[in-house]
Design a protein around this motif. Sequence first.
Motif, short mmCIF file in Angstrom:
data_model
loop_
_atom_site.label_atom_id
_atom_site.label_comp_id
_atom_site.label_asym_id
_atom_site.label_seq_id
_atom_site.Cartn_x
_atom_site.Cartn_y
_atom_site.Cartn_z
N ALA A 11 1.20 -1.49 -0.32
CA ALA A 11 -0.46 0.08 -0.13
C ALA A 11 1.27 1.16 -0.33
N LEU A 12 0.86 1.99 -1.01
CA LEU A 12 1.53 3.31 -1.20
C LEU A 12 0.73 4.32 -0.60
N ALA A 13 1.20 5.25 0.01
CA ALA A 13 0.36 6.41 0.56
C ALA A 13 0.91 7.86 0.33
N ASN A 14 0.36 8.84 1.32
CA ASN A 14 1.04 10.05 0.26
C ASN A 14 1.96 10.43 1.10
N ARG A 15 2.64 9.47 1.81
CA ARG A 15 4.14 10.48 2.14
C ARG A 15 4.98 9.35 1.49
N GLY A 16 5.02 8.44 0.98
CA GLY A 16 5.77 7.89 -0.15
C GLY A 16 5.77 8.17 -1.65
N ILE A 17 4.06 9.10 -1.85
CA ILE A 17 4.03 9.98 -3.08
C ILE A 17 4.94 11.08 -2.51
N ALA A 18 4.82 11.30 -2.48
CA ALA A 18 5.68 12.78 -2.47
C ALA A 18 6.82 12.38 -2.42
N ALA A 19 7.93 12.08 -1.61
CA ALA A 19 8.86 11.91 -2.36
C ALA A 19 9.75 10.84 -3.62
N LEU A 20 8.64 10.21 -4.23
CA LEU A 20 8.53 10.13 -5.78
C LEU A 20 7.81 11.26 -6.51
N GLU A 21 6.89 11.84 -6.12
CA GLU A 21 7.06 13.28 -6.85
C GLU A 21 7.37 14.38 -6.88
N GLU A 22 8.80 14.00 -5.82
CA GLU A 22 10.14 14.70 -5.24
C GLU A 22 11.20 14.95 -6.87
N VAL A 23 11.13 12.89 -7.16
CA VAL A 23 12.16 12.92 -7.69
C VAL A 23 11.79 12.66 -9.38
N GLY A 24 10.65 13.07 -9.36
CA GLY A 24 9.07 12.86 -10.43
C GLY A 24 9.10 11.73 -11.31
N VAL A 25 9.05 10.80 -10.65
CA VAL A 25 8.32 9.48 -10.79
C VAL A 25 7.07 9.11 -10.69
N MET A 26 5.99 9.66 -10.17
CA MET A 26 5.08 9.59 -9.25
C MET A 26 4.23 9.57 -10.71
N GLU A 27 4.17 10.31 -12.23
CA GLU A 27 3.74 9.99 -13.52
C GLU A 27 3.51 8.92 -13.98
N THR A 28 4.93 8.82 -14.07
CA THR A 28 5.11 7.37 -14.85
C THR A 28 4.52 6.04 -14.15
N LEU A 29 4.00 6.43 -12.63
CA LEU A 29 4.24 4.61 -11.97
C LEU A 29 2.34 5.00 -11.77
N ARG A 30 2.08 6.39 -11.78
CA ARG A 30 0.18 6.40 -11.62
C ARG A 30 -0.28 5.11 -12.08
N SER A 31 -0.25 5.41 -13.71
CA SER A 31 -1.03 4.05 -14.58
C SER A 31 -1.16 2.59 -13.38
N PHE A 45 10.81 6.42 2.19
CA PHE A 45 10.73 7.21 1.17
C PHE A 45 10.87 8.37 1.83
N GLU A 46 9.70 8.10 2.79
CA GLU A 46 10.04 9.37 3.62
C GLU A 46 11.53 9.88 3.87
N ASP A 47 11.56 8.71 4.80
CA ASP A 47 13.79 9.00 4.65
C ASP A 47 14.52 9.56 4.14
N CYS A 48 14.63 8.85 2.88
CA CYS A 48 14.98 9.24 1.25
C CYS A 48 14.72 11.41 0.53
N SER A 49 13.65 11.20 1.89
CA SER A 49 13.65 12.70 1.29
C SER A 49 14.33 13.83 2.35
#
Length: 464
Positions: free
Chosen positions: A58-78, A326-330
């Motif tokens: 389960a991916l939630a907001n914190r993970g999504i926020a970190a993935l957005e920072e590095v620009g991979v969320m758009e590819t992942l979303r689908s 993921f939040e650690d990485c950010s």
Amino acid sequence: MRTPRGTSEITLGGAGLAGSLLAIFLARRGYRVTLLERRLDPRKTAEPVSAGRSINLALANRGIAALEEVGVMETLRSALIPMAGRMLHDEEGRLKLVPYGNKPHEVIYSVSRAGLNTLLVNAAESTGGVSIRFGCTVHGVDFANRKVRFLTGEDPESQTTRYDVLIGTDGSASAVRAAILERTGGRLDEEPLGHSYKELTIPPATGGKFRMEKNALHIWPRGEYMLIALPNADGSFTATLFLPNQGEESFQALTTRNAVRALFERRFADAIPLMPRYVEDFFANPTGHLETIRCAPWSFEDHALVLGDAAHAIVPFHGQGMNAAFEDCSAFDQCLEVPDRPWNEVFAEFERRRRPNTDAIADMALENYIEMRSTVREPKFQLKKDLSFRLEERHPGRFIPRYSMVMFHTIPYAEAERRGAIQEEILDELTSKAASLDQVDLARADRLIAERLGTQASEAETRS
Ligand SMILES: Cc1cc2nc3c(=O)[nH]c(=O)nc-3n(C[C@H](O)[C@H](O)[C@H](O)COP(=O)(O)OP(=O)(O)OC[C@H]3O[C@@H](n4cnc5c(N)ncnc54)[C@H](O)[C@@H]3O)c2cc1C
């Protein structure tokens, strides 16, 4: 003393979820990153990334926020499947959907571990600054000479490679952590849960259709234990049976096909038609161990640090281990913003920021097991849930259900835990004599919230 500005290379042990994301953050800051990964390249072998781990997460907001920072969320979303709530399956096979949040966008997402890991590995390589050496198992660190010791599949001889800075993202059985703790005389605290898990498959129906509601996390809460299921993109679900290790209804007791069948017929009857091979799966799949791991310190001088599960492995019941990693990485990336700060201070700052929060999510994850397997069945649970949504509407930003603070916000975990405890007291007081929402004294609720939750929770909404 080395500083981030004076360092060009960083070595990471482990190219799992945290390691591959951290590599992207570091490459964006101009570092050359080498990842040493035990597994073979998942893009070239049949070995599943998830072998021995959960197939989906389960991916939630914190993970999504970190993935957005590095620009991979758009590819992942689908590739994400939204889950709007818990679908509870009672012993009579009745279903009830309990929404996770109070707003339409408050959903969590089921994601394939292997798919996400591969996406991150590809994104890391495409930065041009990251090289991954698959099939390299780190087994020690020579701190005196700044060398990592590792084994490769073909060669029984240990090899070494020099590091400037070493970060252990090698998961809950971390070799880098073991080396740091040995060198520093540090402390390892392993708290076994006493329950383990087994993954089972609910295959797609004909035509690739889902056999149950797709947009939910299914739970069969049975008091002392539970079965859950998360959807996969191919129409299947991955079900996970959590059971005590010992006792009458336990992994220890399930040694024969008849014993497994009897447990399912008695407690999970409506799941049987969904899982044609559950008995075979039960004996073919490994039993996963669950524990909470805390350690101190997380680093050694300006040499090495651990991050993600290597620093703080938690039980999976809040669906937050990966999100926290993921939040650690950010957070680590933010600690690098002062370029002349020596590495030992960067490491200390990271630990100062993160430890209270990762301790808090470790506690909340343990509590959530009891909620998922047992409390969700109680009428009081539903009343408190409905009341907390009502109070959130009356006091936006001030009263936010704890589950929502953890899953749909970036309020630091420790703050979510602290505010959650105050809110729980308020909910207990308001519902002690009420059987339904219309019996709750909302004027009193307003007073209690003003007295005890003076500040806006959303003011704390900075990543920590
Ligand atoms: C059953 C289960 C369900 C879960 N569900 C969720 C969920 O729904 N949501 C969520 O957020 N989290 C969930 N988690 C937690 C999540 O899996 C972890 O928190 C997350 O994988 C941590 O990432 P990591 O990169 O730190 O560790 P890992 O993902 O374990 O990655 C470690 C990497 O290091 C490699 N490695 C290990 N040892 C060495 C070595 N000696 N040398 C070189 N490489 C090495 C491994 O091969 C791996 O690639 C779940 C965990 C379990 C067990």
